[in-house]
Design an enzyme around this catalytic site. Sequence first.
Site, PDB file in Angstrom:
ATOM      1  N   GLY A  11       3.472  -6.556   2.120  1.00 41.82           N
ATOM      2  CA  GLY A  11       3.359  -7.161   3.479  1.00 41.82           C
ATOM      3  C   GLY A  11       5.016  -7.012   4.036  1.00 41.82           C
ATOM      4  O   GLY A  11       5.802  -7.231   3.378  1.00 41.82           O
ATOM      5  N   ARG A  73      -2.223  -2.398  -0.114  1.00 38.49           N
ATOM      6  CA  ARG A  73      -3.079  -1.809  -1.278  1.00 38.49           C
ATOM      7  C   ARG A  73      -2.257  -0.837  -2.062  1.00 38.49           C
ATOM      8  O   ARG A  73      -1.209  -0.880  -2.158  1.00 38.49           O
ATOM      9  CB  ARG A  73      -4.256  -1.211  -0.473  1.00 38.49           C
ATOM     10  CG  ARG A  73      -4.854  -1.918   0.761  1.00 38.49           C
ATOM     11  CD  ARG A  73      -5.468  -1.136   1.860  1.00 38.49           C
ATOM     12  NE  ARG A  73      -6.213  -1.901   2.808  1.00 38.49           N
ATOM     13  CZ  ARG A  73      -7.436  -2.262   2.706  1.00 38.49           C
ATOM     14  NH1 ARG A  73      -8.288  -1.897   1.902  1.00 38.49           N
ATOM     15  NH2 ARG A  73      -8.022  -3.100   3.793  1.00 38.49           N
ATOM     16  N   ASP A 114       6.138  -9.685  -5.107  1.00 40.44           N
ATOM     17  CA  ASP A 114       5.367  -9.972  -6.441  1.00 40.44           C
ATOM     18  C   ASP A 114       4.447  -8.790  -6.705  1.00 40.44           C
ATOM     19  O   ASP A 114       4.559  -8.127  -7.780  1.00 40.44           O
ATOM     20  CB  ASP A 114       4.434 -11.113  -6.144  1.00 40.44           C
ATOM     21  CG  ASP A 114       3.925 -11.550  -7.711  1.00 40.44           C
ATOM     22  OD1 ASP A 114       4.720 -11.450  -8.528  1.00 40.44           O
ATOM     23  OD2 ASP A 114       2.661 -12.334  -7.477  1.00 40.44           O
ATOM     24  N   THR A 136      10.247 -10.875   0.487  1.00 40.47           N
ATOM     25  CA  THR A 136       8.877 -11.682   1.259  1.00 40.47           C
ATOM     26  C   THR A 136       9.197 -12.602   1.864  1.00 40.47           C
ATOM     27  O   THR A 136      10.424 -13.685   1.292  1.00 40.47           O
ATOM     28  CB  THR A 136       8.123 -12.109  -0.036  1.00 40.47           C
ATOM     29  OG1 THR A 136       7.071 -13.135   0.337  1.00 40.47           O
ATOM     30  CG2 THR A 136       8.701 -12.720  -1.308  1.00 40.47           C
ATOM     31  N   ASP A 138       7.710 -15.423   1.899  1.00 37.24           N
ATOM     32  CA  ASP A 138       7.166 -16.530   1.302  1.00 37.24           C
ATOM     33  C   ASP A 138       8.470 -17.041   0.070  1.00 37.24           C
ATOM     34  O   ASP A 138       8.352 -18.243   0.005  1.00 37.24           O
ATOM     35  CB  ASP A 138       6.059 -16.456   0.515  1.00 37.24           C
ATOM     36  CG  ASP A 138       4.950 -16.059   1.268  1.00 37.24           C
ATOM     37  OD1 ASP A 138       4.925 -16.278   2.488  1.00 37.24           O
ATOM     38  OD2 ASP A 138       3.746 -15.744   0.862  1.00 37.24           O
ATOM     39  N   ASP A 140       9.032 -16.662  -2.715  1.00 36.00           N
ATOM     40  CA  ASP A 140       8.436 -17.298  -3.590  1.00 36.00           C
ATOM     41  C   ASP A 140       8.753 -16.533  -5.245  1.00 36.00           C
ATOM     42  O   ASP A 140       7.850 -16.642  -6.160  1.00 36.00           O
ATOM     43  CB  ASP A 140       6.735 -17.404  -3.831  1.00 36.00           C
ATOM     44  CG  ASP A 140       6.128 -16.270  -3.256  1.00 36.00           C
ATOM     45  OD1 ASP A 140       7.007 -14.821  -3.480  1.00 36.00           O
ATOM     46  OD2 ASP A 140       5.039 -16.081  -3.235  1.00 36.00           O
ATOM     47  N   ARG A 182       1.377 -18.464   0.589  1.00 39.16           N
ATOM     48  CA  ARG A 182       0.275 -18.546  -0.269  1.00 39.16           C
ATOM     49  C   ARG A 182       0.038 -19.621  -1.223  1.00 39.16           C
ATOM     50  O   ARG A 182      -0.662 -20.420  -1.206  1.00 39.16           O
ATOM     51  CB  ARG A 182       0.018 -17.062  -0.682  1.00 39.16           C
ATOM     52  CG  ARG A 182      -0.163 -15.932   0.176  1.00 39.16           C
ATOM     53  CD  ARG A 182      -0.333 -14.742  -0.429  1.00 39.16           C
ATOM     54  NE  ARG A 182      -1.506 -14.555  -1.112  1.00 39.16           N
ATOM     55  CZ  ARG A 182      -2.585 -14.104  -0.470  1.00 39.16           C
ATOM     56  NH1 ARG A 182      -2.510 -14.134   0.854  1.00 39.16           N
ATOM     57  NH2 ARG A 182      -3.727 -14.005  -0.997  1.00 39.16           N
TER      58      ARG A 182
HETATM   59  O1  F6P Z   1       3.114 -12.558   1.142  1.00 43.83           O
HETATM   60  C1  F6P Z   1       3.468 -12.639   2.252  1.00 43.83           C
HETATM   61  C2  F6P Z   1       2.345 -13.004   3.208  1.00 43.83           C
HETATM   62  O2  F6P Z   1       2.964 -13.369   4.628  1.00 43.83           O
HETATM   63  C3  F6P Z   1       1.565 -14.394   3.060  1.00 43.83           C
HETATM   64  O3  F6P Z   1       2.013 -15.504   3.147  1.00 43.83           O
HETATM   65  C4  F6P Z   1       0.293 -14.274   3.691  1.00 43.83           C
HETATM   66  O4  F6P Z   1      -0.716 -14.734   3.193  1.00 43.83           O
HETATM   67  C5  F6P Z   1       0.160 -12.706   3.461  1.00 43.83           C
HETATM   68  O5  F6P Z   1       1.372 -11.928   3.458  1.00 43.83           O
HETATM   69  C6  F6P Z   1      -0.636 -12.146   4.734  1.00 43.83           C
HETATM   70  O6  F6P Z   1      -0.848 -10.796   4.397  1.00 43.83           O
HETATM   71  P1  F6P Z   1      -1.633  -9.738   5.296  1.00 43.83           P
HETATM   72  O7  F6P Z   1      -2.343 -10.400   6.367  1.00 43.83           O
HETATM   73  O8  F6P Z   1      -0.599  -8.557   5.648  1.00 43.83           O
HETATM   74  O9  F6P Z   1      -2.420  -9.036   4.524  1.00 43.83           O
END
Ligand code: F6P
Length: 359
Positions: A11, A73, A114, A136, A138, A140, A182
């Site tokens: 992302g 992906r 990750d 990220t 997040d 994390d 997440r």
């Molecule tokens: O990992 C980052 C993140 O923003 C998460 O918090 C979220 O669940 C995910 O990406 C959403 O990803 P996408 O909608 O791009 O598939």
Amino acid sequence: MRKIAVLTGGGDCPGLNAVIRAVAKSAHQYGLEVLGIRDGFRGAVEGDFMPLTLKEVSGILPRGGTILGTTNRDNPFAYETIVNGAAQILDRSGDVIRNLKEHDVDALLVIGGDGSLNIALKFAGLGLNVIGIPKTIDNDLMATDQTFGFQTAVDTATEALDRLHTTAESHHRVMVLEVMGRYAGWIALYAGVAGGADVILIPEIPYTLNRVAQAIQKRAKQGKKFSIIVVAEGAKPRGGEIVVERLVSGRFDPIKLGGIGAKIGNDLEEQYGLETRVTVLGHLQRGGSPNSYDRVLSSRYGVAAVDAALEEEFGIMVALRGRDIVRVPLNKAVDKLKQVLLIDPLLIAARNLGLEIGD
Ligand code: F6P
């Protein structure tokens, strides 16, 4: 060390372009050539490369997104490939190695979270010269104090909370803001404190709705007729499950989260008669210009990754420790998620501010 390649995977988040720019500019200082790989590991498999000279990176420091494109992906080790008209999942890691060799790439810089860093680690195991850069919103990743993009996402969520405050107060309502996160509640925790939320719900601490309702009712008794709840998308009720919007095949993590905010809103209205509105902040947290903190951190990460390449230290990720940028083994960077612990100082401070955490 003559040529390095860089890709952005997973992302997107604010600061990706700032890292790309720092890599290109710093490499230029040392006379290194830089190639960009389009759309993360897809471009690595397909050989979709582009030159990254000073021209390509000019003016991109404040720009959101990534000029290279990205995808969450396209894992080269399980890559959807059309064979005789039918889709098959194949190990295409050999194509990545061959493409890099054909372009005389000496080191691959992977800017990712990750998922992408796990793939990078696998390539390191196959002998590729890999360097990771932690990205990220997040925040994390265990091995670094901070990923870039996180602080900007917190700013965005904080501004949303400020705006929700004024409308909540006017209408005497409960407002729920669902933020990303997440498996870790860092955005919710930081934005919740910064934005003066009354309740913070995070994936690490399953909540009890009654605690949430009691906190709102207590405020009402004190004359505060509105309340603000910030909830991370991965939060769940005690004894309950995370709310999955849908499953997306082919992704590093097929679970697309979403809906916990709506669930809390409905439950508060139905079970406690509290008028509630729900806002899902979604990808607004990932888009837009990085704040000054993330521009600086991204620039430092880009420079540090080029330094590591020049010193031929591979299989590592650059990381922030205190004020220093250090190098940590890639396997340490991805072996565990960094979650909010019960002893986290900010969580304790939040409780001492009287915030309800739901447990
Ligand atoms: O990992 C980052 C993140 O923003 C998460 O918090 C979220 O669940 C995910 O990406 C959403 O990803 P996408 O909608 O791009 O598939």
